[in-house]
Write a protein that holds these residues in place. Structure first.
Motif, short mmCIF file in Angstrom:
data_model
loop_
_atom_site.label_atom_id
_atom_site.label_comp_id
_atom_site.label_asym_id
_atom_site.label_seq_id
_atom_site.Cartn_x
_atom_site.Cartn_y
_atom_site.Cartn_z
N THR A 128 1.68 5.68 -2.32
CA THR A 128 0.85 6.48 -1.42
C THR A 128 -0.56 6.64 -1.98
O THR A 128 -1.56 6.51 -1.24
CB THR A 128 1.49 7.87 -1.22
OG1 THR A 128 2.78 7.72 -0.65
CG2 THR A 128 0.63 8.72 -0.30
N GLN A 146 -2.07 4.55 -3.96
CA GLN A 146 -2.72 3.23 -3.80
C GLN A 146 -3.29 3.08 -2.40
O GLN A 146 -4.42 2.61 -2.21
CB GLN A 146 -1.71 2.13 -4.09
CG GLN A 146 -2.25 0.72 -3.86
CD GLN A 146 -1.14 -0.22 -3.43
OE1 GLN A 146 -0.81 -0.34 -2.26
NE2 GLN A 146 -0.56 -0.90 -4.41
N GLN A 147 -2.51 3.46 -1.40
CA GLN A 147 -2.95 3.29 -0.02
C GLN A 147 -4.07 4.27 0.33
O GLN A 147 -4.97 3.93 1.11
CB GLN A 147 -1.73 3.47 0.90
CG GLN A 147 -0.73 2.34 0.75
CD GLN A 147 0.67 2.71 1.15
OE1 GLN A 147 0.94 3.85 1.57
NE2 GLN A 147 1.59 1.77 1.04
N GLU A 148 -4.04 5.47 -0.24
CA GLU A 148 -5.15 6.40 -0.05
C GLU A 148 -6.42 5.84 -0.68
O GLU A 148 -7.53 6.01 -0.13
CB GLU A 148 -4.79 7.75 -0.66
CG GLU A 148 -3.71 8.50 0.10
CD GLU A 148 -3.23 9.74 -0.63
OE1 GLU A 148 -2.60 10.59 0.01
OE2 GLU A 148 -3.49 9.84 -1.86
N SER A 153 -7.07 2.58 -0.97
CA SER A 153 -7.51 1.51 -0.06
C SER A 153 -8.28 2.09 1.12
O SER A 153 -9.34 1.57 1.52
CB SER A 153 -6.29 0.74 0.45
OG SER A 153 -5.62 0.09 -0.60
N LEU A 154 -7.76 3.18 1.67
CA LEU A 154 -8.40 3.81 2.82
C LEU A 154 -9.79 4.33 2.45
O LEU A 154 -10.77 4.12 3.19
CB LEU A 154 -7.51 4.95 3.33
CG LEU A 154 -8.00 5.69 4.58
CD1 LEU A 154 -8.05 4.74 5.78
CD2 LEU A 154 -7.07 6.87 4.87
N TYR A 166 -4.94 -2.55 3.46
CA TYR A 166 -3.76 -2.08 2.75
C TYR A 166 -3.04 -3.27 2.10
O TYR A 166 -2.92 -4.33 2.71
CB TYR A 166 -2.80 -1.38 3.70
CG TYR A 166 -3.36 -0.09 4.28
CD1 TYR A 166 -3.54 1.03 3.47
CD2 TYR A 166 -3.69 0.00 5.62
CE1 TYR A 166 -4.05 2.21 3.99
CE2 TYR A 166 -4.19 1.17 6.16
CZ TYR A 166 -4.37 2.27 5.34
OH TYR A 166 -4.88 3.44 5.86
N VAL A 207 1.79 -3.58 5.37
CA VAL A 207 1.58 -2.14 5.45
C VAL A 207 0.51 -1.86 6.50
O VAL A 207 -0.55 -2.50 6.50
CB VAL A 207 1.14 -1.57 4.08
CG1 VAL A 207 0.80 -0.09 4.19
CG2 VAL A 207 2.25 -1.78 3.04
N TRP A 208 0.77 -0.87 7.38
CA TRP A 208 -0.17 -0.57 8.46
C TRP A 208 -0.82 0.79 8.32
O TRP A 208 -1.62 1.19 9.16
CB TRP A 208 0.56 -0.64 9.80
CG TRP A 208 0.81 -2.04 10.29
CD1 TRP A 208 -0.06 -2.84 11.00
CD2 TRP A 208 1.99 -2.80 10.12
NE1 TRP A 208 0.52 -4.05 11.27
CE2 TRP A 208 1.78 -4.07 10.74
CE3 TRP A 208 3.21 -2.58 9.49
CZ2 TRP A 208 2.75 -5.06 10.76
CZ3 TRP A 208 4.17 -3.57 9.50
CH2 TRP A 208 3.93 -4.80 10.13
N VAL A 224 -1.07 4.68 5.49
CA VAL A 224 -0.62 5.39 4.29
C VAL A 224 0.84 5.78 4.49
O VAL A 224 1.19 6.46 5.46
CB VAL A 224 -1.49 6.62 4.02
CG1 VAL A 224 -0.94 7.41 2.83
CG2 VAL A 224 -2.93 6.21 3.77
N GLN A 225 1.71 5.36 3.58
CA GLN A 225 3.14 5.55 3.72
C GLN A 225 3.63 6.80 3.01
O GLN A 225 3.22 7.07 1.88
CB GLN A 225 3.89 4.32 3.18
CG GLN A 225 3.60 3.04 3.95
CD GLN A 225 4.32 1.84 3.37
OE1 GLN A 225 4.23 1.58 2.17
NE2 GLN A 225 5.03 1.11 4.21
N THR A 242 4.68 5.62 8.28
CA THR A 242 3.31 6.06 8.51
C THR A 242 3.23 6.78 9.86
O THR A 242 4.18 6.80 10.63
CB THR A 242 2.33 4.87 8.54
OG1 THR A 242 2.41 4.22 9.82
CG2 THR A 242 2.64 3.87 7.45
#
Length: 467
Positions: free
Chosen positions: A392, A394-396, A398-399, A405, A413-414, A416-417, A450
């Protein structure tokens, strides 16, 4: 992602508690070959054979009895699945996918006089396309039959030898083996179309050290049955660094990069309660992979590797653990699975290197004997999945950086999971000998873990027959 081979209603092949063509936990991920799992959990690990499996075309004009007499146990099965999302998800679409599976077990005592020696081989054909991709959910796969090999003419699933000692109380298996077909296995879970717990659970089966059907690892398994109701099982497997062990077709077993090991262990208790012999299966296990895996978020200093551009931090080794059970609550017939059965479990993996941290599930399965449809089956299931805090973060990152992602063990991944819930219900109709038609409904809350897409309602059906 991994897809199991779903075939015939396991209830239809468990009419007799004395069926000895059942086997270990479990060479085949399928209802067509479901007696592999049923037998082992009923009486402990024994040498497998497909003897007695029902076939649509009977004894093949006398060929099956001749083959069995000479030690050859052959099974061929077809599975076709249809799925569509009524609402929600990334797109509105419907998908047809299927598989033909062929299995050959050889009893070398019958064939050549070598006592207690068997060999096993499974080859499958896969066709169709992925429903999970069109739905936008790679965390749980509502469609069971497609994955881990795509469209292939002949994909090697397993090929190994097995030797029994001390009246089948000790069994050694060596060769190319789907590790999840032995460890963390639940045959009843394959009654459901959602693949997340058929028959090995996520998150364990989506990482290199614990490949599940139809992918495998080179290695061995030693099974010991101290009593009729208990077993101890250990395994050591060579870890492949490749997404597809053996390549997409499975035949390139000795790939580059082999060398690290995954060590697995499982303890099982298989009691029978009361006058009605209400069978239960309880197991606890874990495995450790001594490979090095990159942290999903951190660089060498513990900061976001996407932000700093520094090399990623690596962790030496990773672990997965599980507890699983199924328990018959009410018996309504003489067969191994004739009754109301509760099943459930929990699985955990090391969250800094595995995107899914934990997975819990609970469900009920009932055969149709109570309403005079002994070959039918009905079931309900609830699943909850938590993604790791590390992925999570990591995805934050990326955002915040405006970057795409990154995919993980679960695929694309589409968003934040965080977490996902799955609710499922099915009814399986026994059409004729060795043939079933199943209707399935699933509701996916937070597809892909998500909030990117709306909750999805999915309808599906599958046709299975054992030739």
């Amino acid at each position: 992602m991994i897809a199991c081979f779903m075939a015939l209603n396991f209830k239809a092949m468990a009419q007799s508690e004395t069926s000895q063509f059942a086997a270990e936990p479990a060479s085949y991920q399928s209802r067509a070959f479901a007696m592999e799992g049923i037998g082992s959990f009923a009486v402990g690990p024994i040498v497998p054979t497909l003897n007695g499996n029902p076939h649509l075309f009977g004894d093949w004009g006398g060929l099956q009895p001749w083959l069995i007499k000479h030690g050859f146990y052959v099974n061929v099965a077809l599975n076709e699945e249809y799925m569509a999302n009524v609402t929600g998800g990334r797109t509105r679409d419907n998908v047809l996918a299927g598989q033909v599976a062929a299995a050959l077990d050889i009893d070398w005592q019958q064939l050549a006089g070598v006592k207690g020696l068997w060999t096993h081989m499974i080859v499958i054909n896969g066709h169709g396309r992925s429903f999970s991709h069109t739905l936008g959910d790679s965390v749980t796969n509502p469609e069971e039959i497609y994955g881990a090999r795509g469209n292939v003419v002949a994909h090697l699933v397993s090929m190994y030898a097995e030797k029994a000692f001390l009246d089948d109380r000790v069994i050694l298996s060596l060769g190319y083996i789907p590790t999840g077909s032995f460890f963390g296995f639940d045959y009843i879970a394959c009654s459901f179309m959602n693949v997340s717990i058929c028959s090995n659970f996520a998150p364990g089966k989506y990482v290199p050290g614990g490949k599940d059907w139809p992918s495998g690892n080179l290695g061995g398994v030693l099974r010991v049955r101290p009593t009729e109701q208990t077993y101890v099982m250990g395994g050591v497997f060579v870890v492949s660094p490749h997404d597809y062990n053996g390549g997409i077709s499975g035949w390139s077993i000795a790939q580059s990069g082999l060398g690290k090991l995954s060590s697995q262990v499982e303890l099982g208790w298989m009691p029978s309660f009361g006058h009605d012999r209400l069978r239960g299966n309880y197991k606890i296990g874990a495995w450790y992979d001594n490979s090095s895996y990159p942290d999903l978020y951190a660089d060498i200093n513990g900061n976001s590797f996407q932000e700093t551009g520094l090399p990623r931090r690596y962790h030496s080794g990773m672990w997965t653990a599980w507890f699983m059970f199924d328990q018959m609550l009410v018996r309504n017939g003489p067969g191994l699975a004739d009754g109301l059965i509760a099943l459930g479990g929990a699985g955990y993996s090391q969250g800094n290197v595995v995107a899914m941290r934990d997975h819990e599930w609970i469900g009920l399965v009932e055969t149709g004997e109570a309403w005079r449809r002994s070959g039918d089956q009905i079931g309900i299931m609830f699943q909850h999945m938590d993604m790791s805090r590390t992925v999570t973060r990591q995805q934050e990152s990326s955002l915040a950086l405006g970057q795409p992602y990154l995919p993980n063990q679960w695929g694309q991944v589409w968003g934040v999971q965080n977490w996902e819930n799955v609710y499922e219900a099915f009814y399986s109709f026994h059409l004729m000998r060795a043939t079933t038609l199943q209707a399935d409904f699933q509701y996916l809350q937070r597809p892909g873990a998500t909030t990117t897409f709306g909750d999805a309602a999915v309808i599906g059906g599958q046709f299975t027959t054992n030739f």
